[in-house]
Design an enzyme around this catalytic site. Structure first.
Site, PDB file in Angstrom:
ATOM      1  N   SER A  98       0.792  -1.168   0.063  1.00  0.00           N
ATOM      2  CA  SER A  98      -0.095   0.074   0.056  1.00  0.00           C
ATOM      3  C   SER A  98       1.024   0.890  -0.539  1.00  0.00           C
ATOM      4  O   SER A  98       2.126   1.352   0.508  1.00  0.00           O
ATOM      5  CB  SER A  98      -1.192   0.074   1.533  1.00  0.00           C
ATOM      6  OG  SER A  98      -0.334  -0.143   2.730  1.00  0.00           O
ATOM      7  N   GLU A 103       0.873   5.193   1.142  1.00  0.00           N
ATOM      8  CA  GLU A 103       0.997   6.561   1.633  1.00  0.00           C
ATOM      9  C   GLU A 103       0.665   7.777   1.551  1.00  0.00           C
ATOM     10  O   GLU A 103       2.071   7.963  -0.185  1.00  0.00           O
ATOM     11  CB  GLU A 103       1.238   6.744   3.169  1.00  0.00           C
ATOM     12  CG  GLU A 103       1.347   8.503   3.720  1.00  0.00           C
ATOM     13  CD  GLU A 103       1.720   8.108   5.629  1.00  0.00           C
ATOM     14  OE1 GLU A 103       0.840   7.488   6.322  1.00  0.00           O
ATOM     15  OE2 GLU A 103       2.831   8.675   4.887  1.00  0.00           O
ATOM     16  N   ASP A 120       0.111  14.215  15.545  1.00  0.00           N
ATOM     17  CA  ASP A 120       0.994  15.360  16.261  1.00  0.00           C
ATOM     18  C   ASP A 120       0.517  16.252  17.684  1.00  0.00           C
ATOM     19  O   ASP A 120      -0.880  16.999  17.056  1.00  0.00           O
ATOM     20  CB  ASP A 120       1.150  15.861  15.360  1.00  0.00           C
ATOM     21  CG  ASP A 120       2.527  15.138  14.255  1.00  0.00           C
ATOM     22  OD1 ASP A 120       2.785  13.780  13.944  1.00  0.00           O
ATOM     23  OD2 ASP A 120       1.982  15.202  13.008  1.00  0.00           O
ATOM     24  N   PHE A 155      13.815  13.516   8.198  1.00  0.00           N
ATOM     25  CA  PHE A 155      12.460  12.754   8.693  1.00  0.00           C
ATOM     26  C   PHE A 155      12.562  11.958   9.957  1.00  0.00           C
ATOM     27  O   PHE A 155      11.899  10.751  10.939  1.00  0.00           O
ATOM     28  CB  PHE A 155      12.466  12.082   7.406  1.00  0.00           C
ATOM     29  CG  PHE A 155      11.290  12.065   6.421  1.00  0.00           C
ATOM     30  CD1 PHE A 155       9.957  12.710   7.012  1.00  0.00           C
ATOM     31  CD2 PHE A 155      11.595  12.324   4.956  1.00  0.00           C
ATOM     32  CE1 PHE A 155       9.303  13.299   6.006  1.00  0.00           C
ATOM     33  CE2 PHE A 155      11.101  13.251   4.459  1.00  0.00           C
ATOM     34  CZ  PHE A 155       9.604  13.123   4.464  1.00  0.00           C
ATOM     35  N   HIS A 176       4.122  -0.273   3.758  1.00  0.00           N
ATOM     36  CA  HIS A 176       3.355   0.055   3.482  1.00  0.00           C
ATOM     37  C   HIS A 176       4.817   1.010   2.890  1.00  0.00           C
ATOM     38  O   HIS A 176       5.644   2.416   4.149  1.00  0.00           O
ATOM     39  CB  HIS A 176       2.454   0.707   4.568  1.00  0.00           C
ATOM     40  CG  HIS A 176       1.460   2.033   4.197  1.00  0.00           C
ATOM     41  ND1 HIS A 176       0.854   1.776   3.826  1.00  0.00           N
ATOM     42  CD2 HIS A 176       1.803   3.244   4.801  1.00  0.00           C
ATOM     43  CE1 HIS A 176       0.036   3.040   3.603  1.00  0.00           C
ATOM     44  NE2 HIS A 176       0.650   4.194   4.433  1.00  0.00           N
TER      45      HIS A 176
END
Length: 285
Positions: free
Chosen positions: A8, A10, A102, A212, A262
């Site tokens: 999958s 994102e 967040d 990141f 993912h």
């Protein structure tokens, strides 16, 4: 390769007119390899929930591929979450990625402001109000949540999400396969049997991957960091090195029994599709 392994992608809702214009072509390229679904993020504090909804609807309309919105509880009320869930259900959405979200930069506690404080409460509310209408996926942190107080407490947060009714989990990005397999062993010992999909991010630059990893608390192994730093002015060489690193990581995960991958695409098709091709992943008929 096991037929049960799933793949999958994102996406995030575009934040600029240029991003909006480019997204349909990106989604079309990614949809061509027939992922199980797309997930669609939104910003801190629910700042782009309308963008999430619009992106989810457009993905489904243009590709026919299932899309799953990220739903967070930071700053939300039960009424607000109930309205969002009904809106998604009315649109035919059958999968939700349920997250705490967040926290504001000024937050002094891991408890989210609003009527829901942790993701397990959100999962429980979805089950309470909609039964099994949604497949619920939650986050997993093999290397601990960046705001976690310790591995044991952090794992207990995950256990509560599973016990509240989560169907599956997606991990935060990582570059150390041992951290994933250790997490799976801990799940087995705790008799937590939901699938834990490995979250993977292609490496496309030195500064951005350091950023990141720093923001999400993921370890970037020293040998990878040093090589990327050395190659940062040679983009083709850096991309080739990053592709090799992440390909080996994915192969190790899949051979070790990971139920799927993912891909965090950052709204770019080419890096993920290069990785997909390198892995020779299947395209469902």
């Amino acid at each position: 390769m096991a037929q049960t392994q799933s793949f999958s992608f994102e996406l995030f809702p575009p934040r600029t007119p240029e991003g909006v214009a480019k997204l349909p072509a990106i989604v079309a390229q990614l949809a061509a390899v027939k992922p199980k679904y797309f997930s669609v993020t939104h910003g801190a504090g629910g700042s782009t929930q309308d963008g999430t909804y619009d992106t989810v609807v457009k993905v489904v309309e243009h590709t026919g591929v299932e899309a799953a919105p990220h739903l967070t509880c930071v700053g939300s009320t039960r009424a607000n979450i109930a309205a969002l869930l009904q809106r998604y259900r009315d649109a035919g959405v059958k999968r939700i990625v349920a997250l705490r979200g967040d926290l504001p930069a000024t937050a002094m506690s891991p408890s989210a402001p609003g009527e829901f404080h942790y993701a397990n409460e959100l999962v429980g509310f979805i089950r309470e109000t909609h039964g099994d209408a949604f497949e619920i996926e939650v986050a997993a942190y093999p290397e601990m949540h960046p705001q976690g107080s310790g591995p044991i407490v952090d794992f207990e947060h995950f256990r509560r999400k599973v016990e509240a009714g989560a169907d599956a989990a997606i991990t935060q990005l990582f570059y150390n396969a041992d951290s994933y397999f250790d997490f799976i062993e801990r799940c087995a010992k705790a008799k937590l049997t939901i699938p834990v999909i490995a979250g993977v991010m292609p490496i496309t630059g030195f500064q951005n991957i350091v950023r990141f990893c720093t923001s999400c608390g993921a370890d970037l192994p020293r040998w990878i960091r040093l090589r990327l730093e050395e190659l940062q002015d040679d983009k083709p060489a850096l991309l080739d090195f990053g592709l090799d690193v992440v390909t080996r990581l994915c192969e190790t995960l899949l051979k070790g029994g990971a139920p799927g991958l993912h891909f965090y695409t950052i709204n770019q098709a080419e890096p993920t599709l290069r990785l997909w091709k390198n892995l020779a992943l299947p395209v469902p008929v």
